[in-house]
Design an enzyme around this catalytic site. Structure first.
Site, PDB file in Angstrom:
ATOM      1  N   HIS A  87       8.703 -31.232 -38.335  1.00  0.00           N
ATOM      2  CA  HIS A  87       9.350 -30.232 -37.126  1.00  0.00           C
ATOM      3  C   HIS A  87       7.887 -30.959 -35.802  1.00  0.00           C
ATOM      4  CE1 HIS A  87       9.007 -27.714 -34.282  1.00  0.00           C
ATOM      5  NE2 HIS A  87       6.975 -28.243 -33.990  1.00  0.00           N
ATOM      6  N   ASP A 116      23.241 -53.104 -13.962  1.00  0.00           N
ATOM      7  CA  ASP A 116      22.473 -52.237 -15.236  1.00  0.00           C
ATOM      8  C   ASP A 116      20.810 -53.034 -15.514  1.00  0.00           C
ATOM      9  OD1 ASP A 116      22.799 -51.989 -18.522  1.00  0.00           O
ATOM     10  OD2 ASP A 116      25.095 -52.335 -17.614  1.00  0.00           O
ATOM     11  N   TRP A 152       2.091 -34.367 -39.028  1.00  0.00           N
ATOM     12  CA  TRP A 152       2.738 -35.380 -38.390  1.00  0.00           C
ATOM     13  C   TRP A 152       2.028 -36.240 -38.517  1.00  0.00           C
ATOM     14  CZ3 TRP A 152       2.322 -38.200 -33.287  1.00  0.00           C
ATOM     15  CH2 TRP A 152       1.415 -37.351 -32.426  1.00  0.00           C
ATOM     16  N   SER A 179      12.535 -49.360 -32.029  1.00  0.00           N
ATOM     17  CA  SER A 179      13.850 -48.530 -30.761  1.00  0.00           C
ATOM     18  C   SER A 179      12.885 -48.730 -29.642  1.00  0.00           C
ATOM     19  CB  SER A 179      14.530 -48.088 -31.362  1.00  0.00           C
ATOM     20  OG  SER A 179      15.132 -47.219 -30.347  1.00  0.00           O
ATOM     21  N   SER A 180      11.876 -48.671 -30.228  1.00  0.00           N
ATOM     22  CA  SER A 180      10.933 -48.268 -28.605  1.00  0.00           C
ATOM     23  C   SER A 180      10.557 -49.304 -27.988  1.00  0.00           C
ATOM     24  CB  SER A 180       9.529 -47.530 -29.449  1.00  0.00           C
ATOM     25  OG  SER A 180       9.829 -46.048 -29.238  1.00  0.00           O
ATOM     26  N   HIS A 263      -3.366 -40.742 -28.417  1.00  0.00           N
ATOM     27  CA  HIS A 263      -3.787 -40.953 -27.456  1.00  0.00           C
ATOM     28  C   HIS A 263      -2.749 -41.025 -26.388  1.00  0.00           C
ATOM     29  CE1 HIS A 263      -5.363 -37.621 -24.391  1.00  0.00           C
ATOM     30  NE2 HIS A 263      -5.140 -38.611 -23.763  1.00  0.00           N
ATOM     31  N   GLU A 265      -0.048 -41.819 -27.234  1.00  0.00           N
ATOM     32  CA  GLU A 265       1.488 -41.425 -27.239  1.00  0.00           C
ATOM     33  C   GLU A 265       1.881 -39.539 -26.700  1.00  0.00           C
ATOM     34  OE1 GLU A 265       4.261 -42.423 -28.942  1.00  0.00           O
ATOM     35  OE2 GLU A 265       4.995 -39.891 -28.812  1.00  0.00           O
ATOM     36  N   TYR A 267       0.260 -39.699 -23.684  1.00  0.00           N
ATOM     37  CA  TYR A 267       0.235 -39.997 -21.892  1.00  0.00           C
ATOM     38  C   TYR A 267       2.203 -40.986 -21.926  1.00  0.00           C
ATOM     39  CZ  TYR A 267      -3.765 -37.754 -20.660  1.00  0.00           C
ATOM     40  OH  TYR A 267      -3.880 -37.475 -20.648  1.00  0.00           O
ATOM     41  N   SER A 278       7.749 -36.196  -9.831  1.00  0.00           N
ATOM     42  CA  SER A 278       7.977 -36.356  -8.912  1.00  0.00           C
ATOM     43  C   SER A 278       9.222 -36.556  -7.859  1.00  0.00           C
ATOM     44  CB  SER A 278       6.933 -37.813  -8.728  1.00  0.00           C
ATOM     45  OG  SER A 278       6.167 -37.947  -9.497  1.00  0.00           O
ATOM     46  N   HIS A 312     -11.557 -38.186 -29.396  1.00  0.00           N
ATOM     47  CA  HIS A 312     -11.589 -36.560 -29.596  1.00  0.00           C
ATOM     48  C   HIS A 312     -11.059 -35.533 -29.864  1.00  0.00           C
ATOM     49  CE1 HIS A 312      -8.452 -36.904 -25.646  1.00  0.00           C
ATOM     50  NE2 HIS A 312      -7.642 -36.873 -26.660  1.00  0.00           N
ATOM     51  N   HIS A 313      -9.838 -36.278 -30.815  1.00  0.00           N
ATOM     52  CA  HIS A 313      -8.901 -35.730 -31.827  1.00  0.00           C
ATOM     53  C   HIS A 313     -10.027 -35.744 -33.560  1.00  0.00           C
ATOM     54  CE1 HIS A 313      -5.353 -35.365 -29.476  1.00  0.00           C
ATOM     55  NE2 HIS A 313      -5.680 -36.871 -29.072  1.00  0.00           N
ATOM     56  N   THR A 338      -5.572 -37.092 -13.297  1.00  0.00           N
ATOM     57  CA  THR A 338      -4.081 -36.072 -13.275  1.00  0.00           C
ATOM     58  C   THR A 338      -4.599 -34.756 -12.426  1.00  0.00           C
ATOM     59  OG1 THR A 338      -4.334 -36.436 -15.865  1.00  0.00           O
ATOM     60  CG2 THR A 338      -3.840 -34.004 -15.370  1.00  0.00           C
ATOM     61  N   LYS A 341      -2.797 -35.926  -9.187  1.00  0.00           N
ATOM     62  CA  LYS A 341      -1.136 -35.605  -9.409  1.00  0.00           C
ATOM     63  C   LYS A 341      -0.703 -34.016  -9.222  1.00  0.00           C
ATOM     64  CE  LYS A 341       0.593 -39.059 -12.635  1.00  0.00           C
ATOM     65  NZ  LYS A 341       1.555 -39.564 -11.617  1.00  0.00           N
ATOM     66  N   ARG A 460      -4.698 -24.019 -38.339  1.00  0.00           N
ATOM     67  CA  ARG A 460      -3.123 -24.143 -37.948  1.00  0.00           C
ATOM     68  C   ARG A 460      -2.833 -25.060 -39.953  1.00  0.00           C
ATOM     69  NH1 ARG A 460      -3.304 -30.526 -35.341  1.00  0.00           N
ATOM     70  NH2 ARG A 460      -0.885 -30.250 -35.245  1.00  0.00           N
TER      71      ARG A 460
HETATM   72  C1  HEM Z   1      11.418 -23.854 -29.889  1.00  0.00           C
HETATM   73  C2  HEM Z   1       9.972 -24.426 -29.035  1.00  0.00           C
HETATM   74  C3  HEM Z   1       9.300 -24.679 -30.603  1.00  0.00           C
HETATM   75  C4  HEM Z   1       8.273 -23.744 -30.764  1.00  0.00           C
HETATM   76  C5  HEM Z   1       8.145 -22.114 -31.984  1.00  0.00           C
HETATM   77  C6  HEM Z   1       7.672 -24.546 -32.355  1.00  0.00           C
HETATM   78  C7  HEM Z   1       7.184 -23.906 -33.045  1.00  0.00           C
HETATM   79  C8  HEM Z   1       6.092 -24.625 -33.702  1.00  0.00           C
HETATM   80  C9  HEM Z   1       4.951 -24.488 -34.939  1.00  0.00           C
HETATM   81  C10 HEM Z   1       4.876 -23.037 -35.414  1.00  0.00           C
HETATM   82  C11 HEM Z   1       3.941 -25.173 -35.421  1.00  0.00           C
HETATM   83  C12 HEM Z   1       3.210 -25.289 -36.496  1.00  0.00           C
HETATM   84  C13 HEM Z   1       1.628 -25.616 -36.249  1.00  0.00           C
HETATM   85  C14 HEM Z   1       0.500 -26.181 -36.743  1.00  0.00           C
HETATM   86  O1  HEM Z   1       0.802 -24.569 -38.394  1.00  0.00           O
HETATM   87  O2  HEM Z   1      -0.260 -26.326 -36.850  1.00  0.00           O
HETATM   88  C15 HEM Z   1       4.291 -26.374 -34.795  1.00  0.00           C
HETATM   89  C16 HEM Z   1       3.610 -27.354 -33.927  1.00  0.00           C
HETATM   90  C17 HEM Z   1       4.174 -28.528 -33.531  1.00  0.00           C
HETATM   91  N1  HEM Z   1       4.942 -28.993 -32.513  1.00  0.00           N
HETATM   92 FE1  HEM Z   1       6.085 -27.067 -31.896  1.00  0.00          FE
HETATM   93  N2  HEM Z   1       7.307 -25.874 -31.686  1.00  0.00           N
HETATM   94  C18 HEM Z   1       8.540 -26.044 -30.669  1.00  0.00           C
HETATM   95  C19 HEM Z   1       8.775 -27.014 -30.326  1.00  0.00           C
HETATM   96  C20 HEM Z   1       7.912 -27.854 -30.459  1.00  0.00           C
HETATM   97  C21 HEM Z   1       8.340 -28.952 -29.269  1.00  0.00           C
HETATM   98  C22 HEM Z   1       9.257 -29.498 -27.663  1.00  0.00           C
HETATM   99  C23 HEM Z   1       7.876 -30.354 -29.765  1.00  0.00           C
HETATM  100  C24 HEM Z   1       8.053 -31.707 -29.020  1.00  0.00           C
HETATM  101  C25 HEM Z   1       7.084 -32.489 -28.081  1.00  0.00           C
HETATM  102  C26 HEM Z   1       6.429 -29.584 -30.859  1.00  0.00           C
HETATM  103  C27 HEM Z   1       5.683 -30.474 -30.953  1.00  0.00           C
HETATM  104  C28 HEM Z   1       4.892 -29.848 -32.270  1.00  0.00           C
HETATM  105  C29 HEM Z   1       4.083 -30.841 -32.761  1.00  0.00           C
HETATM  106  C30 HEM Z   1       3.474 -31.658 -32.979  1.00  0.00           C
HETATM  107  C31 HEM Z   1       3.352 -29.915 -33.887  1.00  0.00           C
HETATM  108  C32 HEM Z   1       2.588 -29.929 -35.176  1.00  0.00           C
HETATM  109  C33 HEM Z   1       2.941 -30.656 -35.814  1.00  0.00           C
HETATM  110  C34 HEM Z   1       1.748 -31.111 -37.208  1.00  0.00           C
HETATM  111  O3  HEM Z   1       1.013 -29.803 -36.874  1.00  0.00           O
HETATM  112  O4  HEM Z   1       1.738 -32.273 -37.995  1.00  0.00           O
HETATM  113  N3  HEM Z   1       6.935 -28.112 -31.061  1.00  0.00           N
HETATM  114  N4  HEM Z   1       5.093 -25.896 -33.849  1.00  0.00           N
HETATM  115 CU   LIG Z   2      -6.186 -37.113 -27.405  1.00  0.00          CU
END
Ligand code: HEM
Ligand SMILES: [Cu+2]
Ligand SMILES: [Cu+2]
Lengths: 536, 376
Positions: A87, A116, A152, A179-180, A263, A265, A267, A278, A312-313, A338, A341, A460
């Site tokens: 996820h 283009d 992640w 790609s990025s 970090h 990332e 931004y 903006s 800080h993480h 920030t 802005k 978490r």
């Molecule tokens: C429907 C919307 C979303 C729901 C319900 C949702 C829910 C969750 C949940 C339940 C977790 C797990 C947290 C944990 O136990 O650590 C999580 C982790 C995370 N979500 Fe989402 N999320 C949503 C959308 C997004 C979106 C759009 C992003 C985009 C950037 C995102 C990025 C992340 C990241 C980076 C994590 C951390 C994964 C990790 O712990 O390795 N989420 N999310």
């Molecule tokens: Cu950070």
């Protein structure tokens, strides 16, 4: 630079979207595979992003389903960890980042008065790398041992215990990084070299500025991530011990490298979102952006500071006290640009002439909720408080305020804002507003309560939890399903707009003033500017 | 099918019970009651910052919402065209910077206090192990005591086949016992991957990193039981390795130490004793339930491919040496841990014997002396 423009005649007059004579003779799938056109590529980026958003969303729903009640109901802990990991990776690298590259592709040439992107073939290749990476990520679920269950952040040395799915993920990260980087080189070159006469850097729409800075961040940060995962790969298979103390390595080294990428990332995700906001806020305030120059400086300041706050993480890994203090002070400093802005956006609205169409609603939702996420960031920047909150649901709430209410809301604002220019048709305004309100309500239902969970002590990444956390988890899960369904409405709105929207005028938004509105017909012609406009 | 149906029904039932559950457990939404000065300082700092934030937040968005209301086009508001103002811009750069400095002072004080682990009364080493905690009292009263602490919540409760107890997922067999009002220094480390040891009530959290030692301290001010969980993703059972600290009076602590030392002396096994199959297997079953069952499962079938079966496996039915070595040293780069340091010769002999003589396996007895011989 114009060497990349192919030599087809272009008939400006017909203005419809009779694309067939514009793309090198291919049709059907081959058209999309071979296209070098910034609009086609932008479209593909956006659809890819939406598909990944759905895939990542389904995983989020799986997570929330398991967390609806205490006890293990639907998945085993291993599968749960796999969902968490995928996820996060899919949302960050598959949904949010490509969405903004899609915006960059569509908008940058139009906004700076170019035909283009600078490197059109490279552009095609940067996009077509993505489906391979996405496939690898999803395939990892079907390998022996499944997808990696490490989060992640891919922390060592847990990564060493994973099966072959981990290797697929590592390769996927490599490909995504490539790609990025290619995309960024293209964006930098385009912005620096292909601006219309008279379009000085300080006259560019702010969206172009934020992307220029983001592209530099990407070029600097992605190789660092590639290095981290490559070291993981060699630790796994080739006997190195970068992250293994038994061989003289250090697991914490991985975290330093990861967050040195991680970090910036944050931004990389946030700055293009700032750019979209903006553009949208001035358009619906019918008033120029307040403090344009200070916006540019603030964006640059954020970008530079983002490289000196990574630890800080890692307040709980046990740094020396001077290290903790340095990273605390540096992190709180980011609040200054920030804040600038946010103040500028509010000042732009001040004494404007405001209307509240869907793009503006999402921009205001962004402004309010992103600031909230920024403030919880300030709370987390304080070492002692973070030590209490680190790796709890408070952090999950914090980064979703930044990534969903920040980046995703801004992407929605951008789509509604530019959809008329892209498709030549208007979306259904009523439905758009319904989409906004439902998204807003369900978003807060999911994530606001997670602040409480974190403060009360819920870690978490756990598949099951003590009974005292039940109530908030239930509310959060219900919100998640509402949120997920609401996004199907978004899909419907976009499809409806493409199929049967009312024809849109050249400039449907009274206050919009960048070149794509003032100089290009609607829908925008296939090759944006064949002769460059002169900007005064 | 039936199982799925059961789940769906229980899902619907719990949905209905939402309101009821809210009453059943007091709703936690803020930090736990501080049990030490450090936790109190963190709480104070947090509230201080929160109030500042709330004031600023309300202030800024008062402007935004006022503009949304008063400067609408629909009430005929005409847009002004100003787009900069150096004074205002300077002010809103400098004032936040000053506010940050004001916040930095109290924060710095707490950081420094939190880092001061000098002159503790009691030092305990905590080792994170997939998926349990080992405690070794290394200095101060109780020196030499060591035990492993792990989840006691029964599987039936987790899988929904039995009602969940009050301390569901927060109960362990051996709690960390410390005396009240003494400075406790915790050294953290790990045997396999990164874990993180946390007691919210004491504001004490520190990652446990394999191969390194880090430390933290706390001084509990109230007696009682304090519960928490591992907070760094450490693999499959990360959600199932709680931390429970039992704070007692000095008297009780001394009694506990005496008691514990007696127990440990009694538990000393004689590694040269020769055991019978049944008694060794019975002991092995307990060791298995405590250390192996999470991955290899009670029926010995594992959850392949990550966690292989033992029933009929080559290792568990082949030569004894290979089997003993696997348990002693683990398998590198997999979740199979080395148990050599956590379990004594008798325990290892017992669990190996159990695995070789359970399910469909019939591969003979392993005596503690044979395990001893394979230790390097
Ligand atoms: C429907 C919307 C979303 C729901 C319900 C949702 C829910 C969750 C949940 C339940 C977790 C797990 C947290 C944990 O136990 O650590 C999580 C982790 C995370 N979500 Fe989402 N999320 C949503 C959308 C997004 C979106 C759009 C992003 C985009 C950037 C995102 C990025 C992340 C990241 C980076 C994590 C951390 C994964 C990790 O712990 O390795 N989420 N999310
Ligand atoms: Cu950070
Ligand atoms: Cu853990």
């Amino acid at each position: 630079m114009s060497s990349v423009v192919d030599s087809h005649d272009h008939d400006h007059a017909h203005g419809g979207h009779d694309h067939h004579d514009h793309h090198g003779g291919y049709s059907g799938v081959m058209r999309w595979i071979t296209t070098t056109n910034h609009k086609d590529i932008g479209t593909m980026y956006l659809w890819f992003s939406f598909m990944m958003f759905m895939v990542g969303g389904v995983m989020a729903l799986a997570i929330r389903l398991e967390l609806f009640s205490p006890g293990m109901q639907f998945f085993n802990p291993d599968q749960f960890n796999q969902f968490i990991t995928m996820h996060g990776l899919i949302m960050v690298f598959g949904a949010i980042m490509p969405a903004f590259v899609g915006f960059a592709n569509w908008q940058i040439p139009m906004m700076i008065g170019a035909p283009d992107m600078a490197f059109a073939r490279l552009n095609n290749w940067s996009f077509w790398l993505l489906p391979f990476a996405g496939t690898l990520l999803i395939l990892s679920f079907f390998t022996p041992g499944g997808a990696p269950g490490v989060g992640w952040t891919l922390y060592a040395p847990l990564t060493v215990q994973m099966g072959i799915g981990m290797d697929l993920t590592i390769f996927a990260v490599h490909i995504l990084g490539m790609s990025s980087i290619l995309g960024s080189i293209n964006i930098i070159t385009t912005i620096l070299n292909m601006r219309a006469p008279g379009m000085t850097l300080m006259k560019m729409p702010l969206f172009c500025w934020t992307w220029l800075i983001t592209a530099y961040l990407l070029v600097a940060a992605m190789p660092v991530l590639a290095g981290a995962v490559t070291m993981t790969l060699t630790d796994r298979h080739f006997g190195t011990t970068f992250f293994n103390a038994a061989g003289g390595g250090d697991p914490v080294l991985y975290q330093h490298i990861f967050w040195f990428f991680g970090h910036p990332e944050v931004y990389i995700i946030a700055l293009p979102a700032f750019g979209v906001i903006s553009q949208v806020i001035p358009a619906f305030s019918r008033k120029p952006l307040f403090g344009y120059a200070s916006m540019v400086y603030a964006t640059s300041a954020i970008a530079i500071l983002s490289f000196i706050v990574w630890a800080h993480h890692m307040y709980t890994v046990g740094m020396p006290v001077t290290g903790q203090l340095f990273f605390m002070y540096a992190t709180t400093l980011i609040a200054v640009p920030t804040g600038v802005k946010v103040f500028n956006w509010v000042a732009t609205m001040w004494k404007g002439s405001l209307t509240f169409e869907t793009p503006m609603l999402f921009a205001l939702g962004f402004l309010f909720l992103f600031t909230l996420g920024g403030f919880t960031g300030l709370v987390l920047s304080l070492v002692p408080v973070d030590i209490q909150l680190h790796d709890t649901y408070y952090v999950v709430a914090h980064f979703h305020y930044v990534m969903v209410a920040g980046a995703l809301f801004s992407a929605f604002a951008g789509v509604y804002f530019w959809l008329p220019k892209w498709t030549g048709k208007m979306y259904d305004e009523k439905l758009g507003q319904v989409h906004f309100w439902l998204t807003l309500i369900f978003f807060n239902m999911i994530f606001f309560v997670q602040h409480f969970l974190g403060m009360a002590g819920m870690p978490r990444r756990i598949p099951d939890y003590p009974l005292m956390f039940e109530t908030w988890n239930k509310i959060s899960s219900i919100g998640a399903f509402g949120f997920g369904l609401t996004q199907l409405l978004f899909l419907y709105i976009v499809l409806k707009c493409i199929r049967s929207g009312e024809p849109a005028p050249q400039k449907p938004w009274e206050g919009a003033d960048s070149l794509e509105w003032t100089h290009l017909p609607t829908p925008a012609p296939y090759h944006s500017f064949e002769t460059q406009p002169v900007v005064k | 099918m039936r199982a799925t149906l059961k789940r769906v029904i229980s899902l619907l039932a719990t949905l209905g019970a939402l309101a009821a559950s809210a009453q059943a457990h007091a709703i936690a939404w803020y930090f736990r009651e501080p049990g030490s000065q450090l936790a109190r300082d963190i709480d104070t700092l947090h509230q201080y910052v929160m109030w500042l934030i709330i004031i600023i937040f309300v202030g800024v968005f008062a402007f935004m919402f006022y503009a949304c209301w008063a400067h609408r086009k629909s009430v005929g508001h005409k847009a002004a065209q100003f787009h900069e103002n150096t004074t205002v811009e300077l002010l809103w750069t400098v004032i936040p910077a000053i506010i940050l400095i004001i916040i930095a002072f109290p924060a710095t004080k707490v950081v420094i206090a939190q880092k001061d682990t000098s002159s503790p009364d009691i030092t305990v080493k905590v080792t994170g192990i997939q998926w349990k905690w080992a405690y070794d009292y290394v200095k101060g009263e109780g020196e030499g005591i060591s035990f492993v602490s792990m989840l006691t919540t029964p599987r039936e409760q987790i899988e929904g086949d039995a009602p969940k107890g009050e301390n569901y997922l927060l109960e362990v067999d051996n709690e960390l016992v410390v005396p009240v009002n003494k400075k406790i220094r915790i050294l953290t480390t790990a045997a396999d991957v990164v874990h993180s040891w946390w007691v919210p009530s004491f504001g004490a959290k520190q990652d446990a990193i394999p191969g390194f030692i880090r430390d933290l301290w706390f001084r509990p001010e109230v007696t009682g039981t304090f519960r928490s969980q591992c907070v760094e993703l450490c693999g499959k059972e990360h959600g199932f390795m709680p931390i429970v600290v039992h704070v007692v009076s000095q008297d009780e602590y001394s009694k506990w130490v005496a008691q514990k030392q007696k127990e440990m002396a009694a538990q000393q096994d004689d590694p040269s004793k020769t055991w019978g199959l049944d008694e060794l297997k019975a002991r092995g079953e307990k060791v298995y339930a405590a250390n192996c069952v999470a991955c290899h499962q009670a029926n010995g079938k594992g959850t392949p491919p990550a966690f292989p079966p033992l029933d009929g496996s080559k290792t568990a039915t082949g030569p004894k040496e290979g089997h003993i070595d696997t348990v002693l040293n683990g398998r590198p780069n997999t979740a199979m841990a080395a148990f050599g340091k956590q379990l004594n010769d008798t325990d290892i002999a017992a669990v190996v014997t159990y695995e070789r003589n359970s399910w469909s396996n019939k591969a003979g007895i392993v005596q503690p002396a044979e395990v001893k011989a394979r230790r390097k």
